[in-house]
Every structure is written in structure tokens, then in C-alpha cells.
Design a protein around this motif. Structure first.
Motif, PDB file in Angstrom:
ATOM      1  N   GLN A 271      29.510  41.636  33.479  1.00 42.23           N
ATOM      2  CA  GLN A 271      28.406  41.477  34.502  1.00 42.23           C
ATOM      3  C   GLN A 271      28.671  40.577  35.436  1.00 42.23           C
ATOM      4  OE1 GLN A 271      25.198  40.433  31.838  1.00 42.23           O
ATOM      5  NE2 GLN A 271      24.690  42.378  30.993  1.00 42.23           N
ATOM      6  N   LYS A 272      29.439  39.454  35.197  1.00 41.19           N
ATOM      7  CA  LYS A 272      29.698  38.607  36.405  1.00 41.19           C
ATOM      8  C   LYS A 272      30.690  39.125  37.378  1.00 41.19           C
ATOM      9  CE  LYS A 272      28.953  33.956  34.030  1.00 41.19           C
ATOM     10  NZ  LYS A 272      29.540  32.858  33.414  1.00 41.19           N
ATOM     11  N   LEU A 273      31.608  40.046  36.872  1.00 40.28           N
ATOM     12  CA  LEU A 273      32.391  40.686  37.428  1.00 40.28           C
ATOM     13  C   LEU A 273      32.105  41.601  38.354  1.00 40.28           C
ATOM     14  CD1 LEU A 273      35.366  41.069  35.064  1.00 40.28           C
ATOM     15  CD2 LEU A 273      35.533  39.414  36.723  1.00 40.28           C
ATOM     16  N   ARG A 274      31.163  42.434  37.623  1.00 41.48           N
ATOM     17  CA  ARG A 274      30.324  43.444  38.360  1.00 41.48           C
ATOM     18  C   ARG A 274      29.551  42.948  39.685  1.00 41.48           C
ATOM     19  NH1 ARG A 274      25.682  45.868  35.140  1.00 41.48           N
ATOM     20  NH2 ARG A 274      24.922  43.688  35.811  1.00 41.48           N
ATOM     21  N   ASN A 275      28.826  41.902  39.369  1.00 40.62           N
ATOM     22  CA  ASN A 275      27.940  41.278  40.429  1.00 40.62           C
ATOM     23  C   ASN A 275      28.872  40.916  41.364  1.00 40.62           C
ATOM     24  OD1 ASN A 275      25.651  41.815  39.101  1.00 40.62           O
ATOM     25  ND2 ASN A 275      25.735  39.580  38.106  1.00 40.62           N
ATOM     26  N   SER A 276      30.264  40.268  41.329  1.00 38.38           N
ATOM     27  CA  SER A 276      31.137  39.931  42.291  1.00 38.38           C
ATOM     28  C   SER A 276      31.317  41.034  43.450  1.00 38.38           C
ATOM     29  CB  SER A 276      32.361  39.262  41.478  1.00 38.38           C
ATOM     30  OG  SER A 276      33.330  39.041  42.739  1.00 38.38           O
ATOM     31  N   VAL A 312      36.091  50.058  36.573  1.00 36.15           N
ATOM     32  CA  VAL A 312      37.106  49.242  35.738  1.00 36.15           C
ATOM     33  C   VAL A 312      38.184  48.735  36.575  1.00 36.15           C
ATOM     34  CG1 VAL A 312      38.953  49.475  34.160  1.00 36.15           C
ATOM     35  CG2 VAL A 312      36.809  50.819  33.786  1.00 36.15           C
ATOM     36  N   LEU A 313      38.604  49.367  37.720  1.00 39.23           N
ATOM     37  CA  LEU A 313      39.600  48.928  38.656  1.00 39.23           C
ATOM     38  C   LEU A 313      38.919  47.910  39.752  1.00 39.23           C
ATOM     39  CD1 LEU A 313      42.839  49.339  38.676  1.00 39.23           C
ATOM     40  CD2 LEU A 313      41.459  50.912  37.345  1.00 39.23           C
ATOM     41  N   LEU A 314      37.741  47.902  40.080  1.00 39.06           N
ATOM     42  CA  LEU A 314      37.008  46.918  40.943  1.00 39.06           C
ATOM     43  C   LEU A 314      37.142  45.772  40.062  1.00 39.06           C
ATOM     44  CD1 LEU A 314      34.620  49.162  42.853  1.00 39.06           C
ATOM     45  CD2 LEU A 314      36.718  48.038  43.755  1.00 39.06           C
ATOM     46  N   CYS A 315      36.445  45.697  39.090  1.00 39.29           N
ATOM     47  CA  CYS A 315      36.179  44.546  38.138  1.00 39.29           C
ATOM     48  C   CYS A 315      37.444  43.802  37.761  1.00 39.29           C
ATOM     49  CB  CYS A 315      35.369  44.795  36.958  1.00 39.29           C
ATOM     50  SG  CYS A 315      33.514  45.444  37.313  1.00 39.29           S
ATOM     51  N   PHE A 316      38.580  44.646  37.585  1.00 39.57           N
ATOM     52  CA  PHE A 316      39.805  44.313  37.379  1.00 39.57           C
ATOM     53  C   PHE A 316      40.314  43.153  38.348  1.00 39.57           C
ATOM     54  CE2 PHE A 316      44.542  44.607  37.267  1.00 39.57           C
ATOM     55  CZ  PHE A 316      44.875  44.423  36.025  1.00 39.57           C
ATOM     56  N   SER A 317      40.092  43.724  39.547  1.00 40.09           N
ATOM     57  CA  SER A 317      40.644  42.903  40.937  1.00 40.09           C
ATOM     58  C   SER A 317      40.148  41.669  41.141  1.00 40.09           C
ATOM     59  CB  SER A 317      40.248  43.932  41.990  1.00 40.09           C
ATOM     60  OG  SER A 317      38.928  43.970  42.443  1.00 40.09           O
ATOM     61  N   ARG A 318      38.744  41.691  40.411  1.00 40.57           N
ATOM     62  CA  ARG A 318      37.963  40.285  40.449  1.00 40.57           C
ATOM     63  C   ARG A 318      38.162  39.488  39.256  1.00 40.57           C
ATOM     64  NH1 ARG A 318      36.663  43.440  44.154  1.00 40.57           N
ATOM     65  NH2 ARG A 318      34.986  42.826  45.832  1.00 40.57           N
ATOM     66  N   ASP A 319      38.935  39.646  38.100  1.00 44.90           N
ATOM     67  CA  ASP A 319      38.825  38.909  37.185  1.00 44.90           C
ATOM     68  C   ASP A 319      40.181  38.038  37.030  1.00 44.90           C
ATOM     69  OD1 ASP A 319      39.071  38.006  34.499  1.00 44.90           O
ATOM     70  OD2 ASP A 319      38.839  40.033  33.590  1.00 44.90           O
ATOM     71  N   SER A 367      33.922  48.425  27.154  1.00 48.13           N
ATOM     72  CA  SER A 367      35.060  48.379  25.961  1.00 48.13           C
ATOM     73  C   SER A 367      36.359  49.021  26.625  1.00 48.13           C
ATOM     74  CB  SER A 367      34.651  49.538  25.017  1.00 48.13           C
ATOM     75  OG  SER A 367      33.122  49.246  24.401  1.00 48.13           O
ATOM     76  N   LEU A 368      36.168  49.976  27.612  1.00 46.28           N
ATOM     77  CA  LEU A 368      37.473  50.627  28.156  1.00 46.28           C
ATOM     78  C   LEU A 368      38.188  49.350  29.089  1.00 46.28           C
ATOM     79  CD1 LEU A 368      37.620  53.765  30.082  1.00 46.28           C
ATOM     80  CD2 LEU A 368      38.923  51.967  30.728  1.00 46.28           C
ATOM     81  N   TYR A 369      37.242  48.726  29.777  1.00 45.60           N
ATOM     82  CA  TYR A 369      37.933  47.702  30.556  1.00 45.60           C
ATOM     83  C   TYR A 369      38.540  46.634  29.846  1.00 45.60           C
ATOM     84  CZ  TYR A 369      38.499  43.707  33.616  1.00 45.60           C
ATOM     85  OH  TYR A 369      38.900  42.507  34.200  1.00 45.60           O
ATOM     86  N   TYR A 370      37.841  46.070  28.723  1.00 45.14           N
ATOM     87  CA  TYR A 370      38.761  44.864  28.075  1.00 45.14           C
ATOM     88  C   TYR A 370      39.871  45.372  27.316  1.00 45.14           C
ATOM     89  CZ  TYR A 370      35.275  41.688  29.386  1.00 45.14           C
ATOM     90  OH  TYR A 370      34.368  40.566  30.037  1.00 45.14           O
ATOM     91  N   THR A 371      40.052  46.757  26.927  1.00 45.09           N
ATOM     92  CA  THR A 371      41.112  47.224  25.937  1.00 45.09           C
ATOM     93  C   THR A 371      42.238  47.412  26.956  1.00 45.09           C
ATOM     94  OG1 THR A 371      39.837  48.087  24.280  1.00 45.09           O
ATOM     95  CG2 THR A 371      41.980  48.726  24.451  1.00 45.09           C
ATOM     96  N   PHE A 372      41.853  47.921  28.185  1.00 48.07           N
ATOM     97  CA  PHE A 372      42.905  48.134  29.081  1.00 48.07           C
ATOM     98  C   PHE A 372      43.499  47.101  29.754  1.00 48.07           C
ATOM     99  CE2 PHE A 372      42.797  47.982  34.110  1.00 48.07           C
ATOM    100  CZ  PHE A 372      44.241  48.396  34.311  1.00 48.07           C
ATOM    101  N   ARG A 373      42.521  45.988  30.065  1.00 45.45           N
ATOM    102  CA  ARG A 373      42.977  44.917  30.659  1.00 45.45           C
ATOM    103  C   ARG A 373      44.060  44.057  29.479  1.00 45.45           C
ATOM    104  NH1 ARG A 373      39.365  39.068  31.135  1.00 45.45           N
ATOM    105  NH2 ARG A 373      39.799  39.161  28.938  1.00 45.45           N
TER     106      ARG A 373
END
Length: 506
Positions: A271-276, A312-319, A367-373
Motif C-alpha cells: 500500500q505504501k508503494l502504491r501510494n508512492s 507490479v512494475l510501477l510498485c517494483f520501481s519504488r521498492d 501475491s504476484l508482486y512479492y513472488t516476482f520480487r
């Protein structure tokens, strides 16, 4: 000898404990242990035995076992990295110093390109707040970002696989004694002193693939469910070695092996990544949109997942946690350093294809995001950086070359006569892990084997298998374009039987 062994065990135990305390799951597990210790089920007169029984009954024993298993597999190795950094003096005697230096320079070059793009387009590297109207539009279209309007005309991928390949082909190591450089083509990797396996060693490593499995399809599903019920990561990993995972269970198995099962703090972090993403406009947003539109959106197998890939990729870029987990080469190189995105990963042409296959495994973007990450951190980043790791792209290229020379000498000679670097034919497969090249059902089998055997060495081995499978056609043509045309369609390729055949062949 026993004293040394005890000392070694004590040292490893201390490292494990220190690593556990740095994990996010430490605090909730510790709090649960405290609650159990104070519960009525624990007898203070028999504290040890009753507490152990309570831990087992609560399922904490399995959770702790899995945590230690994953730490020993990966993160404990990283703890030693700061002590192993080279000094300028020690780097002079390191036979792989040129390779480490190339890794640092490649990372610097990529970041410099991103910074230069920011300068050209007059946008800040670290992003800027979205204007109110844009923010509202972005939030409204979050679940259908394919309808979000964005001008991408001036944006281009920072780099593509061919750019990394050109750097790899230009690597020059120290010359060896009695080596006649005139007889070795400039594009061969034989001068790189990295240890790689031969076919016999690969057969040993992948021996489980050659064992006859008596289970039928129904029995496999029952066995798989039983293993998932045990919640033991090592058993899940062992099951993936079969290369016959029932599709409905694959996502759960991968999550167990990669330790990416969701916790409350993971959902909060998402949620923090999404808000970012919602509140900050970043240059990597455009690069992510550009990449998905150039690749996944034009792929018949993945275009339907366009919207979830944006998320997924947008949140990935902020992590920012990714930058702390990924291992980069360290080497004392003078010159200006450049900052990168929050995640430390500069988007390149095709990065979304690492995430796209996971869309077949999970309905939830979280779930997809964390397994991909987790998969990216453990495997994919090694395919896009120059490093000395045994699973790195340089080692995989060297392994491919040696296997081709040794086991397909006619093909090797054919490539040399045509003055075509074999790596030019297969590099896009290796760097993407075959994503976007194999049909999704076969790609997932291949990635089952990566996870099951915890090795990327299956990639160059499988590349050799495909070349061998199409050998007769390749031998009849004399240009790179013709060879690529022969290898363009892999829809008829079946991973498991071909790998088993290659490993069992004399």
C-alpha cells in the motif's frame, strides 16, 4: 578437531541468529513465542519440553525452519560481502579484477544513461509530486492503466539485451602464458577464468530429472497438496525438481520456495508503494509504460495482463528493499557515481517479461508482486549485470560456449566458418530466461527447474538443446538472419522431455 567443529557450529549459529533478528518476520514470531511461553500450555517446571510442544502445535516450528532454510540459502552469504571488498592493492592480483571492474562500469554506464535522459527531458531523477488532476486520474484508472494517457514519444529504453551483449563480447582479460591470441576469435569466452560445469557435472546436478516417477497425474496432485499442507519449503523445492507441477499448485509452491507468502507487513508495504506511485511522478514510470507497450502488450500470450503488469512494475520501481537485497560487484573504480531509481533497478527493454509469467500463477497483484520480487532478487538480476557469480550472465555465457564446443563441435565449427558469434543467436533467451520466447506453459516448467534445482544453469543447457534440436536446418544456412529465422518459433518445443533426453544421452 571436535573443538574446531563446535566453534564452527557456534559461529554459524551466531550468524543465523543475527540474520533472523534483521528479518521483518522476527518481531511477530518473537511476540508469538512470548505469548506461548506465558500460556497455560507451558509448564514452568518442564519449560523446555512443554514450550517445544506448544511451538509445534502453533505451527511456529515449521515457520522457523523455513526462515532458517531461506537465510542459509541466500542472505547469509551476503553478510560476508562487506569484508570481501577488494582494496586497490589486492585487486591487482585478482585474476577476475577486470571482470569486476567491468561490472561496476556497466552499472555506472546504465545509471549515467538514465541521468542523461533526465537532463535531456528536463525531469528530476527522483521524481516530482503529481499535479492534483493527474493524481486523481491515476488513482481512478489504477486497475485499468492501459487507458491512462501518457506521452511516451521522447522516451526510449535505457538499454537492451544487445547492448549488454556487446559489452560482454568486448571483455578482455589478462593474456595467458603460451596463448596464441591469433588463433582465438575475439568473441570467445575461453579466456575468462570462471569455473563452469561440464555435461557430466550437470547430469549429476540434475540427476533427479532422470528418475522414473511412478505417480500419475492425479497422484501428483495429491502428493503436491500433501507437501503444501506440510508447509516445509525444502519439500516444496524438491517437488519442483520433477518438472511436472500441476498448474493449480504452482503459485503456492513457488511462494513457499521463495519465502514470499504474504504477511500483514507485506500488504502494508504494498500500500505504501502504491501510494508512492499515486503521488509521485517518476521517470521510471514512463520507462515502465514504454517497456510494457513494446513487449508484453504486443505478445499474444501476455497482452491480457497489461494492467496488472503496470501495477507490479510501477510498485517494483519504488521498492527500496530491492536495492538492499541485490548483490552488485564491488571494485575500486575512479570516476563520478550516478544515482539510480529507488529500487536500484534501471528499467531496460524487456524487464516486464520477468514479471509477465507470474500473471498465470496469481490472481492477486500483491501475491504476484512479492513472488516476482523474490524471484528477481534471487535470479533475474544476475542476468542483467556483469558479475563473477557462478549463476551470473558471464558464467552462463561461458557454460553455453563450452557445451557447444564440446558436445556440438559441428555446429561450433559452422558458426566459426560463418564468423557468427553463437551467443548472438541465444543471448536474448539467456538474458530473459526464455520469457517471451517459449510458450507460457513450457516456460513455467523451465522456471520450475530453476527453482527446484536453485540454478540458472538450465538456461544455457536448454539453449544448447534447442540448437541441437534444430541442428540440421542450421547447418544448411549461412547467415545470422537465416539462423534466427529457424530459431524464431519455439512453440513446438517441450522442455522436460528434451532436457531428459539431453541429460541421458551418451
Amino acid at each position: 578437531m571436535e573443538e574446531l567443529q563446535d566453534s564452527s557450529i557456534h559461529h554459524m549459529t551466531a550468524k543465523v541468529i543475527a540474520a533472523i533478528k534483521n528479518t521483518k518476520c522476527y518481531e511477530p514470531i518473537y511476540n508469538e513465542l512470548q505469548r506461548l511461553a506465558a500460556s497455560a500450555s507451558v509448564d514452568k517446571n518442564d519449560m523446555r519440553n512443554t514450550l517445544e510442544d506448544a511451538i509445534r502445535a502453533a505451527g511456529l516450528e515449521t515457520e522457523i525452519r523455513n526462515m532458517i532454510y531461506n537465510l542459509v540459502r541466500s542472505r547469509l552469504k551476503k553478510i560476508e560481502l562487506p569484508d570481501a571488498r577488494l582494496t586497490p592493492k589486492s585487486s591487482q592480483s585478482d585474476p577476475l579484477s577486470y571482470l569486476k571492474r567491468a561490472g561496476v562500469l556497466w552499472d555506472r554506464r546504465v545509471r549515467k544513461s538514465l541521468n542523461a535522459m533526465c537532463g535531456e527531458l528536463k525531469v528530476p531523477l527522483h521524481g516530482q509530486p503529481r499535479i492534483s488532476a493527474d493524481r486523481e486520474d491515476f488513482i481512478t484508472k489504477w486497475n485499468e492503466l492501459s487507458n491512462y494517457n501518457m506521452d511516451l514519444a521522447n522516451y526510449r529504453p535505457v538499454y537492451a539485451p544487445k547492448d549488454l551483449l556487446e559489452v560482454l563480447l568486448s571483455l578482455k582479460g589478462p593474456s595467458r602464458p603460451n596463448e596464441n591470441s591469433d588463433q582465438i576469435p575475439q568473441w570467445e569466452f575461453s579466456h575468462i577464468a570462471l569455473p563452469v560445469k561440464n555435461l557430466f557435472e550437470l547430469r549429476t546436478h540434475y540427476a533427479d530429472l532422470l528418475r522414473n516417477d511412478p505417480y500419475g497425474v492425479h497422484d501428483l496432485a495429491v502428493q503436491c497438496q500433501r507437501i503444501l499442507d506440510s508447509k516445509l519449503a525444502p519439500m516444496c523445492q524438491q517437488y519442483l525438481k520433477k518438472g511436472a507441477t500441476p498448474a493449480p499448485y504452482r503459485g503456492a509452491l513457488w511462494a513457499a520456495v521463495l519465502d514470499s507468502k504474504l504477511h500483514d507487513y507485506d500488504i502494508e508495504n504494498w500500500q505504501k508503494l502504491r501510494n508512492s506511485v499515486w503521488t509521485t511522478d517518476h521517470i521510471v514510470d514512463k520507462l515502465v509504460f514504454k517497456d510494457i507497450q513494446l513487449t508484453a502488450s504486443n505478445d499474444d500470450q501476455y497482452f491480457v495482463f497489461e494492467d496488472v503488469l503496470y501495477q507490479v512494475l510501477l510498485c517494483f520501481s519504488r521498492d527500496t528493499e530491492i536495492a538492499n537485497c541485490v548483490e552488485y560487484e564491488t571494485f575500486p573504480v575512479k570516476g563520478k557515481t550516478y544515482e539510480g531509481p529507488p529500487s536500484g533497478v534501471v528499467p531496460f527493454h524487456g524487464i516486464c517479461m520477468f514479471a509477465a509469467p507470474f500473471c498465470y500463477l496469481f490472481d492477486s497483484p500483491v501475491s504476484l508482486y512479492y513472488t516476482f520480487r523474490a524471484f528477481y532478487i534471487r535470479y533475474c538480476h544476475r542476468l542483467t549485470t556483469i558479475n563473477t557469480h557462478p549463476q551470473g550472465i558471464v558464467s552462463l555465457c561461458l557454460l553455453f560456449e563450452k557445451l557447444l564446443q564440446t558436445y556440438e563441435p559441428h555446429l561450433w565449427s559452422h558458426f566459426r566458418e560463418l564468423q557468427i558469434q553463437p551467443l548472438r543467436v541465444v543471448f536474448k533467451w539467456l538474458m530473459r530466461g526464455f520469457s517471451g520466447h517459449l510458450p507460457p506453459d513450457q516456460l513455467l516448467v523451465l522456471w520450475d527447474l530453476i527453482l527446484g534445482f536453485d540454478s540458472l544453469e538450465i538456461l544455457p543447457l536448454f539453449a544448447i538443446i534447442i540448437l541441437s534440436f534444430r541442428k540440421e536446418s542450421i547447418m544448411q544456412v549461412s547467415s545470422l538472419d537465416s539462423i534466427e529465422a529457424i530459431l524464431a518459433d519455439l512453440s513446438s518445443i517441450r522442455v522436460l522431455p528434451l532436457v531428459q533426453l539431453a541429460l541421458s544421452r551418451d
